[in-house]
Motif scaffolding. Structure first.
Motif, PDB file in Angstrom:
ATOM      1  N   GLY A  10       0.780  -1.236   0.000  1.00 18.32           N
ATOM      2  CA  GLY A  10       0.000   0.000   0.000  1.00 18.32           C
ATOM      3  C   GLY A  10       0.803   1.271   0.000  1.00 18.32           C
ATOM      4  O   GLY A  10       1.584   1.551  -0.908  1.00 18.32           O
ATOM      5  N   GLU A  11       0.619   2.046   1.036  1.00 13.80           N
ATOM      6  CA  GLU A  11       1.177   3.395   1.133  1.00 13.80           C
ATOM      7  C   GLU A  11       2.707   3.379   1.152  1.00 13.80           C
ATOM      8  O   GLU A  11       3.361   4.164   0.478  1.00 13.80           O
ATOM      9  CB  GLU A  11       0.619   4.055   2.399  1.00 13.80           C
ATOM     10  N   GLY A  12       3.245   2.497   1.992  1.00 11.56           N
ATOM     11  CA  GLY A  12       4.698   2.383   2.016  1.00 11.56           C
ATOM     12  C   GLY A  12       5.399   3.331   2.970  1.00 11.56           C
ATOM     13  O   GLY A  12       6.596   3.598   2.792  1.00 11.56           O
ATOM     14  N   ASN A  14       6.228   2.702   6.022  1.00  8.95           N
ATOM     15  CA  ASN A  14       7.270   1.916   6.706  1.00  8.95           C
ATOM     16  C   ASN A  14       8.440   1.612   5.773  1.00  8.95           C
ATOM     17  O   ASN A  14       9.599   1.654   6.178  1.00  8.95           O
ATOM     18  CB  ASN A  14       6.682   0.616   7.262  1.00  8.95           C
ATOM     19  N   HIS A 172       1.499   5.272  13.370  1.00  7.94           N
ATOM     20  CA  HIS A 172       2.477   5.319  12.285  1.00  7.94           C
ATOM     21  C   HIS A 172       3.777   5.988  12.735  1.00  7.94           C
ATOM     22  O   HIS A 172       4.858   5.589  12.309  1.00  7.94           O
ATOM     23  CB  HIS A 172       1.871   5.989  11.047  1.00  7.94           C
ATOM     24  N   GLU A 175       5.642   3.312  14.542  1.00  6.20           N
ATOM     25  CA  GLU A 175       6.138   2.328  13.580  1.00  6.20           C
ATOM     26  C   GLU A 175       7.399   2.811  12.875  1.00  6.20           C
ATOM     27  O   GLU A 175       8.360   2.050  12.720  1.00  6.20           O
ATOM     28  CB  GLU A 175       5.062   2.020  12.522  1.00  6.20           C
TER      29      GLU A 175
HETATM   30  C1  GAR Z   1       1.013  -0.323   8.923  1.00  4.12           C
HETATM   31  O1  GAR Z   1       0.316   0.403   9.917  1.00  4.12           O
HETATM   32  C2  GAR Z   1       1.199  -1.761   9.340  1.00  4.12           C
HETATM   33  O2  GAR Z   1       1.400  -1.908  10.724  1.00  4.12           O
HETATM   34  C3  GAR Z   1      -0.104  -2.368   8.916  1.00  4.12           C
HETATM   35  O3  GAR Z   1      -0.356  -1.785   7.681  1.00  4.12           O
HETATM   36  C4  GAR Z   1       0.151  -0.446   7.673  1.00  4.12           C
HETATM   37  C5  GAR Z   1       0.947  -0.229   6.399  1.00  4.12           C
HETATM   38  O4  GAR Z   1       1.301   1.126   6.265  1.00  4.12           O
HETATM   39  N1  GAR Z   1      -0.005  -3.797   8.822  1.00  4.12           N
HETATM   40  C6  GAR Z   1      -0.992  -4.637   9.154  1.00  4.12           C
HETATM   41  O5  GAR Z   1      -2.111  -4.273   9.499  1.00  4.12           O
HETATM   42  C7  GAR Z   1      -0.646  -6.114   9.056  1.00  4.12           C
HETATM   43  N2  GAR Z   1      -1.671  -6.932   9.614  1.00  4.12           N
HETATM   44  P1  GAR Z   1       2.430   1.571   5.228  1.00  4.12           P
HETATM   45  O6  GAR Z   1       2.095   0.928   3.887  1.00  4.12           O
HETATM   46  O7  GAR Z   1       2.327   3.073   5.159  1.00  4.12           O
HETATM   47  O8  GAR Z   1       3.762   1.115   5.750  1.00  4.12           O
END
Ligand code: GAR
Length: 204
Positions: A10-12, A14, A172, A175
């Motif tokens: 998705g967004e990415g 992390n 976030h 994270e």
């Molecule tokens: C993050 O918040 C991650 O913890 C979550 O998806 C998001 C991805 O954000 N993951 C889950 O829910 C896994 N079960 P990002 O694409 O911006 O990194």
């Protein structure tokens, strides 16, 4: 060098945090060798392009089974001699094709204090339940959904008047700090797994 592959859908944010930590030299010397993404139109793909990071993109619908596309991914990981697989918002269950091959070298980040609120929309689940304390978990991946041995957790208080937006922003933020730190522990060889017990040797 210690090479990681990041899997994202998705967004990415992390992925971006890991890439920035790698460039800043704060990922324990690790570098991102590959982005694996099951959604070729996801924003994370553009981030990889801008950062000059190689991407393995695929559409699950083009394959007759999950095992089929995972076999291709494993070949790519082996070719690049990847040491650690880092799931960062990869919204797909893995089969034993990857889970067995990378046991003990495969981690995930989840936006709750596991074992509370596994699965999708953990942030929404926590708010809906009304817990006053939630947080972020980094754990090893096994066959189950968010069930593997826990490596690190950070708690976040849910204050009165918290909205889905403000809480997601707090999650976030945590994270972006925690995941690069945990990956740097791996790159420095500080993480040990015995059964379900994880120990991190801290440098003094
Ligand atoms: C993050 O918040 C991650 O913890 C979550 O998806 C998001 C991805 O954000 N993951 C889950 O829910 C896994 N079960 P990002 O694409 O911006 O990194």
């Amino acid at each position: 060098t210690y090479r990681i592959a990041v899997f994202a859908s998705g967004e990415g944010s992390n992925f971006q945090a890991l890439a920035e930590a790698a460039s800043a030299g704060s990922l324990g010397g690790a570098e991102i060798a590959l982005l694996v993404c099951d959604k070729p139109s996801a924003p994370v793909v553009q981030r990889a392009e801008q950062l000059g990071i190689t991407a393995h993109l695929f559409n699950p619908k083009d394959y007759e089974s999950r095992e089929a596309y995972e076999h291709e991914i494993v070949l790519r990981l082996e070719e690049l001699q990847v040491n650690l697989v880092v799931l960062a918002g990869y919204m797909r269950l893995l089969t034993p094709v990857i889970v067995h091959q990378y046991r003990g070298r495969l981690i995930n980040i989840h936006p709750s204090l596991l074992p509370a609120f596994p699965g999708k929309d953990a942030i929404g689940q926590a708010l809906e339940y009304g817990v006053k304390l939630s947080g972020v978990t980094v754990h090893f991946v096994d066959e189950g959904m968010d069930t593997g041995p826990i490596i690190a957790q950070k708690a976040i208080h849910i204050v009165s008047g918290e909205t889905a937006e403000s809480f997601a922003q707090a999650v976030h933020g945590v994270e972006r700090e925690l995941y690069p730190e945990v990956v740097s522990w791996f790159a420095q060889g500080l993480v040990q797994l015995e059964g379900r017990q994880v120990t991190v040797a801290r440098k003094s």
